[in-house]
Design a protein around this motif. Sequence first.
Motif, PDB file in Angstrom:
ATOM      1  N   LEU A 213       0.851  -1.190   0.000  1.00 11.90           N
ATOM      2  CA  LEU A 213       0.000   0.000   0.000  1.00 11.90           C
ATOM      3  C   LEU A 213       0.884   1.237   0.000  1.00 11.90           C
ATOM      4  O   LEU A 213       2.017   1.202   0.506  1.00 11.90           O
ATOM      5  N   ASP A 214       0.374   2.326  -0.574  1.00  9.54           N
ATOM      6  CA  ASP A 214       1.085   3.594  -0.509  1.00  9.54           C
ATOM      7  C   ASP A 214       1.042   4.084   0.935  1.00  9.54           C
ATOM      8  O   ASP A 214      -0.032   4.386   1.461  1.00  9.54           O
ATOM      9  N   TRP A 215       2.217   4.161   1.558  1.00  8.08           N
ATOM     10  CA  TRP A 215       2.264   4.471   2.982  1.00  8.08           C
ATOM     11  C   TRP A 215       1.694   5.851   3.277  1.00  8.08           C
ATOM     12  O   TRP A 215       0.995   6.045   4.285  1.00  8.08           O
ATOM     13  N   GLN A 216       1.955   6.822   2.407  1.00  9.99           N
ATOM     14  CA  GLN A 216       1.442   8.178   2.620  1.00  9.99           C
ATOM     15  C   GLN A 216      -0.084   8.202   2.563  1.00  9.99           C
ATOM     16  O   GLN A 216      -0.745   8.845   3.388  1.00  9.99           O
ATOM     17  N   GLU A 217      -0.654   7.483   1.618  1.00  9.72           N
ATOM     18  CA  GLU A 217      -2.114   7.486   1.467  1.00  9.72           C
ATOM     19  C   GLU A 217      -2.793   6.774   2.635  1.00  9.72           C
ATOM     20  O   GLU A 217      -3.813   7.264   3.148  1.00  9.72           O
ATOM     21  N   ILE A 218      -2.273   5.631   3.043  1.00  7.59           N
ATOM     22  CA  ILE A 218      -2.917   4.909   4.144  1.00  7.59           C
ATOM     23  C   ILE A 218      -2.743   5.680   5.451  1.00  7.59           C
ATOM     24  O   ILE A 218      -3.619   5.651   6.328  1.00  7.59           O
ATOM     25  N   THR A 219      -1.628   6.409   5.579  1.00  9.99           N
ATOM     26  CA  THR A 219      -1.438   7.262   6.757  1.00  9.99           C
ATOM     27  C   THR A 219      -2.466   8.384   6.771  1.00  9.99           C
ATOM     28  O   THR A 219      -3.017   8.719   7.833  1.00  9.99           O
ATOM     29  N   GLN A 220      -2.748   8.969   5.609  1.00  8.04           N
ATOM     30  CA  GLN A 220      -3.747  10.033   5.538  1.00  8.04           C
ATOM     31  C   GLN A 220      -5.131   9.507   5.909  1.00  8.04           C
ATOM     32  O   GLN A 220      -5.907  10.182   6.609  1.00  8.04           O
ATOM     33  N   LEU A 221      -5.448   8.279   5.461  1.00  7.87           N
ATOM     34  CA  LEU A 221      -6.729   7.679   5.842  1.00  7.87           C
ATOM     35  C   LEU A 221      -6.791   7.481   7.350  1.00  7.87           C
ATOM     36  O   LEU A 221      -7.844   7.708   7.977  1.00  7.87           O
ATOM     37  N   HIS A 222      -5.679   7.082   7.931  1.00  2.00           N
ATOM     38  CA  HIS A 222      -5.609   6.913   9.391  1.00  2.00           C
ATOM     39  C   HIS A 222      -5.886   8.240  10.090  1.00  2.00           C
ATOM     40  O   HIS A 222      -6.651   8.299  11.065  1.00  2.00           O
ATOM     41  N   ASP A 224      -7.561  10.764   8.870  1.00  2.00           N
ATOM     42  CA  ASP A 224      -8.976  11.111   8.657  1.00  2.00           C
ATOM     43  C   ASP A 224      -9.858  10.441   9.709  1.00  2.00           C
ATOM     44  O   ASP A 224     -10.795  11.066  10.238  1.00  2.00           O
TER      45      ASP A 224
END
Length: 333
Positions: A213-222, A224
């Motif tokens: 997974l794209d770490w930056q994107e999943i971190t942003q979802l976290h 949110d």
Amino acid sequence: MPNTLNPLELIARRWQPSAAFVRRAALATVVMAVIIVVTGGAVRLTQSGLGCSTWPKCTPESLTPTAAMGINGLIEFGNRMLTYVLCAFIGLFIVAARARAPHRRSLTRLGWGQFWIVMGNAVWGGIVVLTGLNPYLVAAHFLLTTALLTVCVLTWQRAKEGDEEPRDLTARPVRQLAWLLVAATAALTVIGTAVTGAGPHAGDAHKVHRIPLDWQEITQLHVDFVYIVVGLSVATWFTLRAVKAPAAPRRRVLELLGCLALQGVFGYVQYFLGLPELVVGLHMFGSTLVWICVLRVLLALRDRGPVPQAADEAAEPEAAEPQQAAVASAPSR
């Protein structure tokens, strides 16, 4: 043929623990569950996940780590040994709950539930090692520990209250809001495991498979979901004030907001400093506190009466305020 007593019945005939002792034993299991989460994180953050190369032994030839394995072997083996300490505390609670008169089967069942979760998670941890720290299995390992923490918190709460049918202290929409808060926090925890599984802390110094997974994107979802949980917490507090709920649930929400603020600090610091191991460990510790606080908010919205007392025992004051007293003392607005 005379009836044969099992060991727990024999202990119950010779030892009568107080209700306060049972409560403290239940609280000790909560503390140990948190310690298991934190030390498990330390194993990962020190790259000791494969400090012991196999399971149930530490090496194919040795049950314990060897000098050649260094500090990583000691850390991984030490975390394994903590499982026995946790089982000892759970065993103490089971024995105390069984020996306490009147016998409350609900408490002993919860104690045995803790034990079997620990046993299952120990086997699961062995599978994690044998599969070379598969990130999906590592995430499930953490979630099983969270399930253990959940049962421990429920046990602690049940040790502080009676066995009457639950009496709701707020209207149904308020309880639904609390359940929504629990669900959002659970989702936040699951997403957090995905962030860890895709992130740089693989748990071992060698190349270990990561979640693609794209770490930056999943971190942003976290992040949110953090805002969603904070928003639901604030909404819950204002709702409880609006409906003039007892003081205890409102106090639990304030405790939750305090933990969320602390967790937010840990989260942003670890992100901007490039995930230093110490701060990541503190963030894991904060996640356990948030989950405990969320569960306590939900459990504070119902009352099950006072703790049953032994026939020859004077009623002792409970450490936690009975919900009935909270209702009576709630200030009117």
